[in-house]
Design a protein around this motif. Structure first.
Motif, PDB file in Angstrom:
ATOM      1  N   PRO A 188       0.821  -1.221   0.000  1.00  0.00           N
ATOM      2  CA  PRO A 188       0.000   0.000   0.000  1.00  0.00           C
ATOM      3  C   PRO A 188       0.853   1.270   0.000  1.00  0.00           C
ATOM      4  O   PRO A 188       0.913   1.995   0.999  1.00  0.00           O
ATOM      5  CB  PRO A 188      -0.803  -0.137   1.294  1.00  0.00           C
ATOM      6  CG  PRO A 188       0.124  -0.873   2.210  1.00  0.00           C
ATOM      7  CD  PRO A 188       0.903  -1.833   1.336  1.00  0.00           C
ATOM      8  N   HIS A 189       1.485   1.564  -1.124  1.00  0.00           N
ATOM      9  CA  HIS A 189       2.350   2.743  -1.189  1.00  0.00           C
ATOM     10  C   HIS A 189       1.582   4.027  -0.874  1.00  0.00           C
ATOM     11  O   HIS A 189       2.159   4.985  -0.347  1.00  0.00           O
ATOM     12  CB  HIS A 189       2.974   2.851  -2.586  1.00  0.00           C
ATOM     13  CG  HIS A 189       3.890   1.726  -2.930  1.00  0.00           C
ATOM     14  ND1 HIS A 189       5.149   1.591  -2.387  1.00  0.00           N
ATOM     15  CD2 HIS A 189       3.729   0.651  -3.752  1.00  0.00           C
ATOM     16  CE1 HIS A 189       5.731   0.506  -2.860  1.00  0.00           C
ATOM     17  NE2 HIS A 189       4.900  -0.086  -3.684  1.00  0.00           N
ATOM     18  N   ARG A 190       0.298   4.039  -1.194  1.00  0.00           N
ATOM     19  CA  ARG A 190      -0.537   5.224  -0.926  1.00  0.00           C
ATOM     20  C   ARG A 190      -1.562   4.944   0.164  1.00  0.00           C
ATOM     21  O   ARG A 190      -2.561   5.639   0.270  1.00  0.00           O
ATOM     22  CB  ARG A 190      -1.214   5.676  -2.224  1.00  0.00           C
ATOM     23  CG  ARG A 190      -0.209   6.109  -3.291  1.00  0.00           C
ATOM     24  CD  ARG A 190      -0.865   6.337  -4.648  1.00  0.00           C
ATOM     25  NE  ARG A 190       0.148   6.628  -5.653  1.00  0.00           N
ATOM     26  CZ  ARG A 190       0.853   5.698  -6.306  1.00  0.00           C
ATOM     27  NH1 ARG A 190       0.622   4.409  -6.057  1.00  0.00           N
ATOM     28  NH2 ARG A 190       1.763   6.035  -7.183  1.00  0.00           N
ATOM     29  N   LEU A 272      -5.660  -8.669  -7.663  1.00  0.00           N
ATOM     30  CA  LEU A 272      -6.951  -8.049  -7.964  1.00  0.00           C
ATOM     31  C   LEU A 272      -8.040  -9.060  -7.639  1.00  0.00           C
ATOM     32  O   LEU A 272      -8.088 -10.147  -8.203  1.00  0.00           O
ATOM     33  CB  LEU A 272      -7.036  -7.639  -9.435  1.00  0.00           C
ATOM     34  CG  LEU A 272      -5.945  -6.680  -9.932  1.00  0.00           C
ATOM     35  CD1 LEU A 272      -6.106  -6.413 -11.420  1.00  0.00           C
ATOM     36  CD2 LEU A 272      -5.976  -5.378  -9.149  1.00  0.00           C
ATOM     37  N   ARG A 273      -8.902  -8.681  -6.753  1.00  0.00           N
ATOM     38  CA  ARG A 273      -9.893  -9.626  -6.246  1.00  0.00           C
ATOM     39  C   ARG A 273     -11.123  -9.743  -7.143  1.00  0.00           C
ATOM     40  O   ARG A 273     -11.809 -10.762  -7.137  1.00  0.00           O
ATOM     41  CB  ARG A 273     -10.317  -9.193  -4.845  1.00  0.00           C
ATOM     42  CG  ARG A 273     -11.105 -10.217  -4.070  1.00  0.00           C
ATOM     43  CD  ARG A 273     -11.291  -9.767  -2.636  1.00  0.00           C
ATOM     44  NE  ARG A 273     -11.931 -10.774  -1.819  1.00  0.00           N
ATOM     45  CZ  ARG A 273     -12.156 -10.641  -0.515  1.00  0.00           C
ATOM     46  NH1 ARG A 273     -11.763  -9.542   0.095  1.00  0.00           N
ATOM     47  NH2 ARG A 273     -12.747 -11.597   0.159  1.00  0.00           N
ATOM     48  N   ASP A 283      -7.256  -5.794  -3.830  1.00  0.00           N
ATOM     49  CA  ASP A 283      -7.135  -7.165  -3.343  1.00  0.00           C
ATOM     50  C   ASP A 283      -7.982  -7.385  -2.099  1.00  0.00           C
ATOM     51  O   ASP A 283      -7.857  -8.385  -1.403  1.00  0.00           O
ATOM     52  CB  ASP A 283      -5.672  -7.517  -3.070  1.00  0.00           C
ATOM     53  CG  ASP A 283      -5.033  -6.634  -1.997  1.00  0.00           C
ATOM     54  OD1 ASP A 283      -5.772  -5.982  -1.231  1.00  0.00           O
ATOM     55  OD2 ASP A 283      -3.792  -6.595  -1.923  1.00  0.00           O
ATOM     56  N   GLY A 284      -8.842  -6.423  -1.805  1.00  0.00           N
ATOM     57  CA  GLY A 284      -9.676  -6.475  -0.616  1.00  0.00           C
ATOM     58  C   GLY A 284      -9.129  -5.636   0.519  1.00  0.00           C
ATOM     59  O   GLY A 284      -9.855  -5.254   1.429  1.00  0.00           O
ATOM     60  N   ALA A 285      -7.818  -5.321   0.456  1.00  0.00           N
ATOM     61  CA  ALA A 285      -7.193  -4.483   1.482  1.00  0.00           C
ATOM     62  C   ALA A 285      -6.424  -3.323   0.862  1.00  0.00           C
ATOM     63  O   ALA A 285      -6.389  -2.216   1.402  1.00  0.00           O
ATOM     64  CB  ALA A 285      -6.250  -5.310   2.355  1.00  0.00           C
ATOM     65  N   GLY A 305      -6.834 -12.421  -3.486  1.00  0.00           N
ATOM     66  CA  GLY A 305      -6.903 -11.478  -2.388  1.00  0.00           C
ATOM     67  C   GLY A 305      -5.540 -11.038  -1.902  1.00  0.00           C
ATOM     68  O   GLY A 305      -4.506 -11.323  -2.525  1.00  0.00           O
ATOM     69  N   HIS A 306      -5.535 -10.379  -0.742  1.00  0.00           N
ATOM     70  CA  HIS A 306      -4.309  -9.771  -0.223  1.00  0.00           C
ATOM     71  C   HIS A 306      -3.252 -10.815   0.132  1.00  0.00           C
ATOM     72  O   HIS A 306      -2.061 -10.505   0.156  1.00  0.00           O
ATOM     73  CB  HIS A 306      -4.661  -8.926   1.008  1.00  0.00           C
ATOM     74  CG  HIS A 306      -3.562  -8.029   1.469  1.00  0.00           C
ATOM     75  ND1 HIS A 306      -2.994  -7.062   0.665  1.00  0.00           N
ATOM     76  CD2 HIS A 306      -2.916  -7.939   2.673  1.00  0.00           C
ATOM     77  CE1 HIS A 306      -2.060  -6.409   1.335  1.00  0.00           C
ATOM     78  NE2 HIS A 306      -1.993  -6.931   2.549  1.00  0.00           N
TER      79      HIS A 306
END
Length: 331
Positions: A188-190, A272-273, A283-285, A305-306
Motif C-alpha cells: 500500500p504505497h498510498r 486483484l480480487r 485485493d480487498g485491502a 486477495g491480499h
C-alpha cells in the motif's frame, strides 16, 4: 524443505503463528524483537533473498513461497533465503529502522569484511506493510520525512542525545548499495482505506506501543508540542505511535515516503480480487491505485486477495524476476 530447516535451526515454527495478534496489539511482549534469520547455512557465493512480512503476519507466511521458489534448481543454485521477523504493531518508521539495523548486523556477522559476492547482491521481497519497510532500503529520504513530522531541524530539537538519535535513525535513510532489486507484493504505497475506517481506528486504539519506541515522540508531545508539525498533531494518532494509523492514506509519514523515489530496480506484483479493470480494483485491502508504481520495471497482476503470495502466478512472477539477472554480466 527450507521450512524443516527453519524449525530445526531456530525452533520458531511451533509458536510463531500464535504471535500474529499479540505482535500487533502488544509488540513489546515479543521478547525476540525485530530480527533476521537465515533459513539455510551461509553461502558467500549466493545472492541473498531477504523477505519482509506485513502487518497481522509472521515470517511463517513465507513458507510456501520459499518452498515454491527453491524447488527450482536455478533459484536454489543462486539464492539463499533470509527472513525478517518483526512485531507488526511497531510504527512504520521505527520498524523500517529496525530492518536496516538488523540487516547490517546480520550481514556483518556473516561476512565481517563485506567483500563476498552475497554481501553485494541482495534482493528484497516485501509483502504489504513489509514492502513499505523494504522501500526505505531502496530510496532516499533527504529531509522530507523529518520535515513532515517536525518544525525544527534535528540539531535544534529540544530532546536529549539518545532521543535525537532514535528519531534521526527513523526519519533519515538512503538507498542501500548492496540491494540490487526489490519486489513489492500487494504493497500500500498510498495507504489502505481500511486503516482510516471505523474498523481501523478502533483496532488502532487497542495497540499498546512500548515506551522504548514511542517515548521520544511522546516526550516531545508532552513538553514541546510546538515542534511537531500541526498536521501530525491534528491526526487521531501520532505517526510513531502505532502501525495501523501509519497505513492510512492521510498519514503524513506515508505521504512523505511517497515523495522518495525508489532508485533501485523494482517490480510490483499486485492482486486483484474482482473481475473488473485494475484502476477500479483491489485485493480487498490494498487498491491497485495504491500498489501501482509507474516507475516499476514490471507489474504483474494476479487474480486473488491480499494473501495471494503463494498463488501460482505470483510464484511464477517472482521466479522470473529472480532468474532474469542471473544471465546478465555482474560487476
Amino acid at each position: 524443505d527450507y521450512t524443516l530447516g527453519w524449525a530445526r535451526m531456530f525452533g520458531l515454527a511451533g509458536g510463531m503463528d500464535r504471535r500474529k495478534l499479540p505482535d500487533v496489539f502488544r509488540p513489546g511482549g515479543n521478547e525476540a524483537g525485530p530480527k533476521i534469520y537465515r533459513l539455510a547455512p551461509w553461502d558467500p557465493d549466493k545472492r541473498i533473498l531477504l523477505m519482509v512480512h506485513g502487518i497481522f503476519d509472521t515470517p511463517q507466511m513465507w513458507r510456501g513461497v520459499v518452498n515454491g521458489l527453491f524447488r527450482h534448481p536455478e533459484i536454489a543454485a543462486h539464492y539463499q533465503p533470509w527472513v525478517f521477523s518483526w512485531p507488526t504493531g511497531l510504527p512504520l518508521l521505527p520498524a523500517a529502522a529496525a530492518l536496516r539495523r538488523e540487516f547490517d548486523a546480520a550481514l556483518a556477522a556473516a561476512d565481517p569484511g563485506g567483500r563476498t559476492f552475497a554481501a553485494r547482491h541482495v534482493t528484497v521481497a516485501g509483502h504489504s506493510m513489509g514492502g513499505l519497510l523494504a522501500r526505505t532500503m531502496t530510496s532516499g529520504s533527504g529531509e522530507a520525512v523529518w520535515r513532515a513530522m517536525f518544525t525544527l531541524p534535528p540539531e535544534e530539537l529540544p530532546v536529549d542525545a539518545d532521543d535525537r538519535e532514535v528519531l534521526r535513525e527513523a526519519c533519515f535513510f538512503r538507498p542501500d548499495v548492496r540491494v540490487e532489486r526489490v519486489m513489492f507484493l500487494c504493497v500500500p504505497h498510498r495507504g489502505s482505506g481500511i486503516a482510516s475506517s471505523v474498523i481501523g481506528s478502533t483496532l488502532a486504539k487497542l495497540q499498546d506501543i512500548p515506551m522504548s519506541v514511542a517515548g521520544p515522540l511522546l516526550r516531545l508531545l508532552t513538553l514541546n508540542p510546538e515542534v511537531i508539525q500541526p498536521e501530525v498533531l491534528g491526526g487521531a494518532f501520532l505517526p510513531l505511535h502505532a502501525s495501523i494509523p501509519d497505513l492510512s492514506p492521510h498519514s503524513p509519514v506515508l505521504r512523505a515516503l511517497q515523495g522518495c523515489p525508489v532508485t533501485t530496480e523494482h517490480h510490483s506484483i499486485i492482486a486483484l480480487r474482482f473481475p473488473w479493470p485494475a484502476r477500479w480494483n483491489s485485493d480487498g485491502a490494498v487498491s491497485w491505485r495504491s500498489a501501482h508504481l509507474a516507475s516499476a520495471e514490471s507489474e504483474t497482476l494476479v487474480r486473488g486477495g491480499h494473501q495471494s503470495y503463494t498463488d501460482r502466478r505470483c510464484l511464477e512472477a517472482m521466479r522470473r524476476i529472480l532468474s532474469e539477472p542471473l544471465y546478465k554480466p555482474v560487476p
